[in-house]
Structure formats: structure tokens, C-alpha cells
Design an enzyme around this catalytic site. Sequence first.
Site, PDB file in Angstrom:
ATOM      1  N   HIS A   1       0.843  -1.196   0.000  1.00 61.25           N
ATOM      2  CA  HIS A   1       0.000   0.000   0.000  1.00 61.25           C
ATOM      3  C   HIS A   1       0.880   1.248   0.000  1.00 61.25           C
ATOM      4  CE1 HIS A   1      -3.953   1.977   1.208  1.00 61.25           C
ATOM      5  NE2 HIS A   1      -3.075   2.975   1.288  1.00 61.25           N
TER       6      HIS A   1
ATOM      7  N   HIS B   1       1.318   5.307  -2.251  1.00 59.04           N
ATOM      8  CA  HIS B   1       0.744   6.276  -3.190  1.00 59.04           C
ATOM      9  C   HIS B   1       1.891   6.887  -3.984  1.00 59.04           C
ATOM     10  CE1 HIS B   1      -3.439   6.460  -1.483  1.00 59.04           C
ATOM     11  NE2 HIS B   1      -2.785   5.924  -0.455  1.00 59.04           N
TER      12      HIS B   1
ATOM     13  N   GLN C   1      -9.737   9.334  -4.779  1.00 56.43           N
ATOM     14  CA  GLN C   1      -9.359  10.066  -3.570  1.00 56.43           C
ATOM     15  C   GLN C   1     -10.477  10.964  -3.039  1.00 56.43           C
ATOM     16  OE1 GLN C   1      -5.946  10.571  -1.571  1.00 56.43           O
ATOM     17  NE2 GLN C   1      -7.892  10.802  -0.521  1.00 56.43           N
TER      18      GLN C   1
ATOM     19  N   HIS D   1      -9.795   1.919   0.798  1.00 57.74           N
ATOM     20  CA  HIS D   1      -9.469   2.709   1.981  1.00 57.74           C
ATOM     21  C   HIS D   1     -10.727   2.683   2.847  1.00 57.74           C
ATOM     22  CE1 HIS D   1      -6.057   4.090  -0.296  1.00 57.74           C
ATOM     23  NE2 HIS D   1      -5.701   4.984   0.609  1.00 57.74           N
TER      24      HIS D   1
ATOM     25  N   GLU E   1     -10.789   4.838   7.488  1.00 61.53           N
ATOM     26  CA  GLU E   1      -9.528   5.455   7.913  1.00 61.53           C
ATOM     27  C   GLU E   1      -9.860   6.713   8.718  1.00 61.53           C
ATOM     28  OE1 GLU E   1      -5.244   7.071   6.169  1.00 61.53           O
ATOM     29  OE2 GLU E   1      -6.896   6.738   4.787  1.00 61.53           O
TER      30      GLU E   1
ATOM     31  N   ASP F   1       2.417   3.252   3.089  1.00 60.79           N
ATOM     32  CA  ASP F   1       1.372   4.210   2.734  1.00 60.79           C
ATOM     33  C   ASP F   1       1.916   5.420   1.978  1.00 60.79           C
ATOM     34  OD1 ASP F   1      -1.114   5.304   2.466  1.00 60.79           O
ATOM     35  OD2 ASP F   1      -1.528   5.510   4.583  1.00 60.79           O
TER      36      ASP F   1
END
Length: 413
Positions: free
Chosen positions: A61, A63, A156, A214, A217, A313
Site C-alpha cells: 500500500h 501512493h 481520492q 481505503h 480510515e 502508505d
Amino acid sequence: MTQTIRTIVNARLQGVEQLQSIAISDGRFTRISTQAGRVEPGADELDGSCNLVVPPFVEPHIHLDAAMTAGEPRWNQSGTLFEGIECWSERKASLTRDDVISRAEQTLKLFADNGIQYVRTHVDVTDPKLTGLKAMLEVRERVAGTVDLQIVAFPQEGLWSFPQGRELMEEAVRLGADVVGGIPHFEFTRDYGVESVRWLVELAHKHDRLVDVHCDEIDDPESRFLEVLAAEALRLDYGSRVTASHTCAMGSYNDHYCSRLFRLLKKSGLRFLSMPTESLHLQGRFDGYPKRRGLTRVPELLDAGLKVAFGQDSIRDPWYPLGNGNLLRTLDVGLHACHMLGMGWIEKSLELITDNGAAALDLEEYGIKEGLPARCVVLQGQSPYEVLLGQLPVLASIRDGRVSVNRPADSNN
């Protein structure tokens, strides 16, 4: 220049007392045998030096489209998830193909140097031009010789709450995204969040894609989209291909609710990802004292027989300003934060950055067994305990029989 080897000698495999010799041919492991004692390496042989040899590290995971953008155009001063999203939305407006490719490849080189050979990256697709996604599809091909890269189409700013969110997701899948993502707790309403989860799982099932959401979170104990994701996975018998990332709210759920929830989770067979360094940084921001840790129930999930892996992450982006690509650092922090420093947990801890991550990525050929691709890393230490004590860089990284990283012992570079 990489070196091709035919054998790793003086290798220590986890759970095996004697030293092992690992033969390689045509890029695959061909024979694993016990040595009578330590031997001198010959030509085209790599000396494991009695250190632990494990499958390659898995970063499940990250980005990459946002990597190396911390402080651009401004710093996230509050340290919250939501200000991070605001900062990224501003930075996203100036994305270009070359910009994304350059930063992603820089980060992937850092990962490869740290023994990571499998990566799953989330790429923001709430961009009408899909600049990041198109660039990352190029990166996937460019790095194929060193890293297997999975791409998650990640909305997102939401599927229901962002204009054309669903249309952009469908286009991302058509262009070649491997995984369908979501962010239900960020949708405008709970109803939107529930609808988004059901829709994205159906989309993935229809196109034979994996799922990585996601999920919850947030510290809010009323954020309960995990049960929706698990129920949808169970309904479609898709659980082993569905990953719940973060699930931070589970750390705030009451035990009565969790007792019912875990029954569903075990039936569904979901995979779980926790990002301890980032969750410790982002969560608990609205608490006074005591402050919550903001992590999911890692040991409880593992005790229930579910697969949990740790990931980084972020690498120096609007959500997390640090990061060095060393998954042993992430593992160390996670074990501390989750109260998992008992020797039983430590002895099994490397699974959190190897086998369990491979399960989340649904890798079919992974591990150190005869017939599998000859991919592994040589660590500095004879046991997981010694490896965690030092957290030193990998001594060697072998991919399909080629040594891509080779360091002297005790190297910190």
C-alpha cells in the site's frame, strides 16, 4: 551490472535449523538441500553468510503518484488526513506525465534497494485527465524487470461525491488498472459510502479485478463500512481478492460489536492492510487525552486466522513527511504500536511484510520453494529477532536468479 547466480550457499531459512543450499536454474528455484556445515562459495554462487533468506519484501500500500511532494504547494500543518487531501488536491492540479514518472521511479528505486520486489500503488483517479494513472501505467512497464507493480484506481475524493467519479473509475479499469479502490468514509453521506462499496465490488467482479478499499480510515466508531465490504465480498464469494486497507475505526469499536463483526470477517476471508507509521501520525488528531493509537486490531485479526500485512502508505507526501523505503522500520513501529513484542509475535513478524502482503496482492507464485521464481532477499541476522534488532539494509536481493543488490555485511547504505 547484475550478476546471475546458480546457487545460494550458507542460507538460513526460517524454521529450519541447518544451513541450506538453494540451487537456481532458468530463473527458478530447482533444489533446496541441507548442508553438512558452512562451505566456501564457488563461482556463480552467493554466500548467505548464515543469514536469514526470505521471500522478497512486499509493499502492499503506497501512493506513488504523490510520493516526494511533501511541502508542495504547502505543508500539512495540522497533520490531519483531511488537510492532506486538501494539499494534494492543490498539488494535483499541476501534475504532468514526466513529473509523476520521475518521482515514482525514484521511489521504486529506493524500494528495490531495500529488497522490495512487489508493490501495490494507489493512484488518484479523481482527475478528469487521469494524468497520474496514465503515467503510472507507463511506469509499470518500465520497471517490470525489477519490481512487479499493481495499480489501484483510487477515487481520492469519492465515487458518489466527486463529479463523474464512477465514469472515471470505469475508464481507469478500461485503461488497465489492476485493482478497484474506494474511500467510503470520505463520501458526503453514509448512504453514498454504502452505495460506493457495493458498486465498486460489483465493478471489480464484473471485470475480474482485485479490490482494495481505503476503509474507515478515521477514529469515528460509527464509521462501519468494513461490514459492508465484507458482506459484499461474501455475497460474491470474492473475499480472497478483496483487501480492506487501514480500518482504523476498528480500534475504536466496542468489543460487543467486534464480536459480531469478526464472525462476518472470518466468513468473508478479507485481506487486511495496516500502515502503522502513517496511522499513528494522522489519527487521534481530534482527541484530547488519552489519545487513540488509530490502528486496527492487528493481533486480534491474526488470531482469527485472517491475513494482515503492514505497508508504508506514503513517502514524503502531504499526508506523511518522512519515509525511507525500509519496511523493517515500518514493521518495528507496527509491532510496538500493536503490543506485539512478545517473542511469539516477533518470530512470525516477517510474515507481515512478506507472505501476508503477497496474499493481499493475490500473488500466485511467491515464496522459496522448488519450482517457484528465484526471488528472495538475504537479511542481516540469523533470526527475525536479530533482523529487527539491527534493521540493517538487505545484504542481497535476488530476482529470477539475478543479484540486483549486493552489499557487504553491516552496511548502512
